[in-house]
Design a protein around this motif. Sequence first.
Motif, PDB file in Angstrom:
ATOM      1  N   MET A 107      33.639  35.362  40.902  1.00  0.00           N
ATOM      2  CA  MET A 107      34.805  36.217  41.163  1.00  0.00           C
ATOM      3  C   MET A 107      34.963  36.492  42.645  1.00  0.00           C
ATOM      4  O   MET A 107      36.061  36.512  43.170  1.00  0.00           O
ATOM      5  CB  MET A 107      34.660  37.528  40.414  1.00  0.00           C
ATOM      6  CG  MET A 107      35.869  38.453  40.576  1.00  0.00           C
ATOM      7  SD  MET A 107      35.562  40.030  39.809  1.00  0.00           S
ATOM      8  CE  MET A 107      35.114  39.507  38.169  1.00  0.00           C
ATOM      9  N   THR A 108      33.852  36.710  43.342  1.00  0.00           N
ATOM     10  CA  THR A 108      33.970  36.915  44.775  1.00  0.00           C
ATOM     11  C   THR A 108      34.257  35.584  45.435  1.00  0.00           C
ATOM     12  O   THR A 108      33.906  34.527  44.936  1.00  0.00           O
ATOM     13  CB  THR A 108      32.678  37.520  45.354  1.00  0.00           C
ATOM     14  OG1 THR A 108      31.586  36.679  45.005  1.00  0.00           O
ATOM     15  CG2 THR A 108      32.446  38.913  44.801  1.00  0.00           C
TER      16      THR A 108
ATOM     17  N   GLU B 146      33.617  46.006  41.304  1.00  0.00           N
ATOM     18  CA  GLU B 146      33.290  45.097  40.210  1.00  0.00           C
ATOM     19  C   GLU B 146      32.460  45.822  39.162  1.00  0.00           C
ATOM     20  O   GLU B 146      31.509  46.536  39.482  1.00  0.00           O
ATOM     21  CB  GLU B 146      32.515  43.890  40.738  1.00  0.00           C
ATOM     22  CG  GLU B 146      33.338  42.962  41.611  1.00  0.00           C
ATOM     23  CD  GLU B 146      32.578  41.708  42.002  1.00  0.00           C
ATOM     24  OE1 GLU B 146      31.384  41.598  41.641  1.00  0.00           O
ATOM     25  OE2 GLU B 146      33.169  40.839  42.673  1.00  0.00           O
ATOM     26  N   VAL B 147      32.840  45.631  37.893  1.00  0.00           N
ATOM     27  CA  VAL B 147      32.099  46.222  36.780  1.00  0.00           C
ATOM     28  C   VAL B 147      32.136  45.246  35.606  1.00  0.00           C
ATOM     29  O   VAL B 147      32.874  44.260  35.613  1.00  0.00           O
ATOM     30  CB  VAL B 147      32.700  47.584  36.334  1.00  0.00           C
ATOM     31  CG1 VAL B 147      32.541  48.629  37.409  1.00  0.00           C
ATOM     32  CG2 VAL B 147      34.166  47.422  35.941  1.00  0.00           C
ATOM     33  N   PHE B 148      31.348  45.530  34.576  1.00  0.00           N
ATOM     34  CA  PHE B 148      31.372  44.770  33.335  1.00  0.00           C
ATOM     35  C   PHE B 148      31.984  45.635  32.242  1.00  0.00           C
ATOM     36  O   PHE B 148      31.573  46.795  32.065  1.00  0.00           O
ATOM     37  CB  PHE B 148      29.960  44.342  32.928  1.00  0.00           C
ATOM     38  CG  PHE B 148      29.401  43.219  33.767  1.00  0.00           C
ATOM     39  CD1 PHE B 148      29.515  41.897  33.349  1.00  0.00           C
ATOM     40  CD2 PHE B 148      28.770  43.486  34.977  1.00  0.00           C
ATOM     41  CE1 PHE B 148      29.014  40.855  34.116  1.00  0.00           C
ATOM     42  CE2 PHE B 148      28.260  42.460  35.757  1.00  0.00           C
ATOM     43  CZ  PHE B 148      28.384  41.138  35.321  1.00  0.00           C
TER      44      PHE B 148
ATOM     45  N   LYS C 139      30.079  41.514  27.456  1.00  0.00           N
ATOM     46  CA  LYS C 139      30.823  42.234  28.485  1.00  0.00           C
ATOM     47  C   LYS C 139      31.275  41.243  29.555  1.00  0.00           C
ATOM     48  O   LYS C 139      30.566  40.293  29.873  1.00  0.00           O
ATOM     49  CB  LYS C 139      29.982  43.345  29.105  1.00  0.00           C
ATOM     50  CG  LYS C 139      29.751  44.527  28.157  1.00  0.00           C
ATOM     51  CD  LYS C 139      29.164  45.724  28.873  1.00  0.00           C
ATOM     52  CE  LYS C 139      29.075  46.935  27.955  1.00  0.00           C
ATOM     53  NZ  LYS C 139      28.577  48.152  28.663  1.00  0.00           N
ATOM     54  N   THR C 140      32.456  41.490  30.076  1.00  0.00           N
ATOM     55  CA  THR C 140      33.089  40.576  31.020  1.00  0.00           C
ATOM     56  C   THR C 140      33.142  41.211  32.397  1.00  0.00           C
ATOM     57  O   THR C 140      33.509  42.380  32.542  1.00  0.00           O
ATOM     58  CB  THR C 140      34.516  40.234  30.549  1.00  0.00           C
ATOM     59  OG1 THR C 140      34.466  39.663  29.238  1.00  0.00           O
ATOM     60  CG2 THR C 140      35.187  39.255  31.495  1.00  0.00           C
ATOM     61  N   LYS C 141      32.804  40.427  33.406  1.00  0.00           N
ATOM     62  CA  LYS C 141      32.858  40.908  34.782  1.00  0.00           C
ATOM     63  C   LYS C 141      34.302  40.965  35.251  1.00  0.00           C
ATOM     64  O   LYS C 141      35.044  39.980  35.141  1.00  0.00           O
ATOM     65  CB  LYS C 141      32.055  39.982  35.691  1.00  0.00           C
ATOM     66  CG  LYS C 141      31.852  40.513  37.102  1.00  0.00           C
ATOM     67  CD  LYS C 141      30.975  39.548  37.904  1.00  0.00           C
ATOM     68  CE  LYS C 141      30.675  40.078  39.289  1.00  0.00           C
ATOM     69  NZ  LYS C 141      29.817  39.132  40.062  1.00  0.00           N
TER      70      LYS C 141
ATOM     71  N   GLN D 184      37.279  43.177  38.101  1.00  0.00           N
ATOM     72  CA  GLN D 184      37.517  44.094  39.211  1.00  0.00           C
ATOM     73  C   GLN D 184      38.387  45.215  38.669  1.00  0.00           C
ATOM     74  O   GLN D 184      39.396  44.954  38.012  1.00  0.00           O
ATOM     75  CB  GLN D 184      38.210  43.372  40.364  1.00  0.00           C
ATOM     76  CG  GLN D 184      37.339  42.292  40.997  1.00  0.00           C
ATOM     77  CD  GLN D 184      38.070  41.495  42.058  1.00  0.00           C
ATOM     78  OE1 GLN D 184      39.266  41.293  41.981  1.00  0.00           O
ATOM     79  NE2 GLN D 184      37.342  41.005  43.049  1.00  0.00           N
ATOM     80  N   LYS D 185      38.015  46.445  38.938  1.00  0.00           N
ATOM     81  CA  LYS D 185      38.670  47.564  38.263  1.00  0.00           C
ATOM     82  C   LYS D 185      38.963  48.701  39.241  1.00  0.00           C
ATOM     83  O   LYS D 185      38.174  48.996  40.132  1.00  0.00           O
ATOM     84  CB  LYS D 185      37.781  48.081  37.127  1.00  0.00           C
ATOM     85  CG  LYS D 185      38.353  49.266  36.336  1.00  0.00           C
ATOM     86  CD  LYS D 185      37.450  49.626  35.170  1.00  0.00           C
ATOM     87  CE  LYS D 185      37.859  50.951  34.525  1.00  0.00           C
ATOM     88  NZ  LYS D 185      39.201  50.898  33.921  1.00  0.00           N
TER      89      LYS D 185
ATOM     90  N   TYR E  49      39.559  47.099  31.521  1.00  0.00           N
ATOM     91  CA  TYR E  49      39.659  46.672  32.917  1.00  0.00           C
ATOM     92  C   TYR E  49      40.915  47.185  33.610  1.00  0.00           C
ATOM     93  O   TYR E  49      41.007  47.176  34.838  1.00  0.00           O
ATOM     94  CB  TYR E  49      39.610  45.145  33.030  1.00  0.00           C
ATOM     95  CG  TYR E  49      40.761  44.429  32.358  1.00  0.00           C
ATOM     96  CD1 TYR E  49      41.987  44.270  32.999  1.00  0.00           C
ATOM     97  CD2 TYR E  49      40.627  43.901  31.079  1.00  0.00           C
ATOM     98  CE1 TYR E  49      43.044  43.620  32.387  1.00  0.00           C
ATOM     99  CE2 TYR E  49      41.665  43.249  30.470  1.00  0.00           C
ATOM    100  CZ  TYR E  49      42.871  43.108  31.116  1.00  0.00           C
ATOM    101  OH  TYR E  49      43.923  42.460  30.504  1.00  0.00           O
TER     102      TYR E  49
ATOM    103  N   GLN F  17      33.225  35.101  30.034  1.00  0.00           N
ATOM    104  CA  GLN F  17      33.609  35.441  31.402  1.00  0.00           C
ATOM    105  C   GLN F  17      34.968  34.829  31.737  1.00  0.00           C
ATOM    106  O   GLN F  17      35.324  33.761  31.241  1.00  0.00           O
ATOM    107  CB  GLN F  17      32.552  34.964  32.390  1.00  0.00           C
ATOM    108  CG  GLN F  17      31.179  35.575  32.159  1.00  0.00           C
ATOM    109  CD  GLN F  17      31.206  37.097  32.131  1.00  0.00           C
ATOM    110  OE1 GLN F  17      31.681  37.742  33.068  1.00  0.00           O
ATOM    111  NE2 GLN F  17      30.701  37.680  31.040  1.00  0.00           N
TER     112      GLN F  17
END
Length: 574
Positions: free
Chosen positions: A1-2, A56-58, A67-69, A71-72, A92, A212
């Motif tokens: 993601m990053t 970033e969270v799951f 659980k999905t990574k 950005q929130k 999310y 993911q």
Amino acid sequence: MTHSINYGRRQFLQYSAFGAAAALFPELLLANPTSARRSPTPGFKPDVEIEFSAREVFVPILNNGSKTKVQKYFAKLLKGPENTVQSFEDNYLGPTLNFAKGQKVRIYFDNNLLEHSIMHWHGLHVPQKSDGHPMYSIEPGERFVYEYEVLNNAGTSFYHSHAHNLTGSQVYFGLAGLLKVTDEEEKKLGLPTGEYDLPLVIQDKQFNRNGQLQYVRGMHDRMMGFLGDTILVNGKPNAEFAVKSRAYRFRALNGSTSRIYKLGWDDGTPLTAIGTDVSLLEKPETKPYVMLAPGDRVDLWLDFSGRPVGSKLAMYSLPFSGTMPPMFESMQRMRGGGQGGRGMMGGMGMMSGGLGQGEKFPIAIFHVTEKVGDSPKLPVQLVRRQRLTEKDVDNADNPLPIAITERHMRPLVNGRPFSLDEVMEIEKVKVGSIKKIKIFHPHEEHEMASQTSGHDMEGMDHGGMGGRGGGMGMRDEMGGGMMGGMMMAMAHPIHLHGQQFQVLSRKEGHVDREDYETVRHGFVDSGLKDTVLVMPGEEVEIIKPFQDFKGLYLYHCHNLEHEDLGMMRNFYVH
């Protein structure tokens, strides 16, 4: 993601562009981005203060234990009415914000991501420094302070990331949320509120076997727009709503990066719209279906009165055609729908997996679970607005052009890519003016010249433009001319920052009549808009005020992959 970013180089380029823009437009008093809006303005007394952060969270999305990574956005209300911030657990999507016209708002945004970011208040009429222009992007660990008065009338907007070159990915991975504005006029209408006023945020995603998110798998996904194979509503798949036998207000938002939806009931019941992008309509409008482009919103009056307990009603995205290049749609038809197998078209991923644009698929199921005796009545009249006409503009015979082109694997606006420190003469407008703007796909190069005659088009790149089925001169990048016509003919949702506009007319021009017939009855153009879907070969005329604020205000394609490729420009309001 990053994303792998040379932050020193990117920051140097950002600051250099910022300085160049300040030199070109000194009256804007652009602050250095290292200190821009880091602290509250003395004398600004907010009614609402919110502390926002992005990180970033799951979160659970697929209901399979994984659980999905993502950005929130997270928000904490520091000052203001209790219902100003409505957060969602295990989701999310950012919290829903509830503002009132006339409120003064201060928002502190802390970037806790691993990449630069900035927030844009999509649909709100705010000063340049609070609009979320990418030149104000902040680095990880930095803070940005927004201050503005809510000038909008009652309606539905949203907020999302507008980071340069990262808007698509950051919105896709979660950085977006709904924003509602109310006013005294709306409160008198007795529209559904509380549990009967619900969001309908529609997005498409792609997940790998580990649950993911996957995004943009090659140049095809960038040029055609990313299309996922899983439809989420309000952040969840397989959406179902338990409703009572009464009327509801559902605020539909197309939060996808490029997918277009054609909303309709499976049993053919018409849909009733009571609001568009940023405002209630003057009167309710009944449509057989509603077209919803990326960035578009529509407030729907969904009335389940008279339906028996236990009954179900399914909302679909109904089939349509003509929004993608003819060759692409032909391939899709040959394989019976969908985007085909990965690796076709010379290993470029030209037909990567996912639901095809324009295919039929379910959005949500509505279950009538309780019978009630009372329900609000649909108002005959909603709000009264003074509609602008050509008599109000100062350029009726010489509209400003927004020419939508794609060439050399680069979507362009008016033949130019995005540049912070460049403004063409056609992009300079006086504050307080009201302009007629023509948005179109040039059918041929000579048509581009005729449409833009009377304007100083210095710096515009005219080369290789064509229309539906016309060539684009892409031999340099593609190793042949075969791709030229295919890339040109796409529908584009055009979003203009700043003050809202009105759609004056749609002219079919060079549209494919059969394709156009599948979408033409679903446009809700009578209300105030900030985003308009322009079909291939179509010409859309709008009237846009440039009032109250000076500065650089973006206009761009809200196919976010196109935006990130540079299909974006600035109006300089001076």
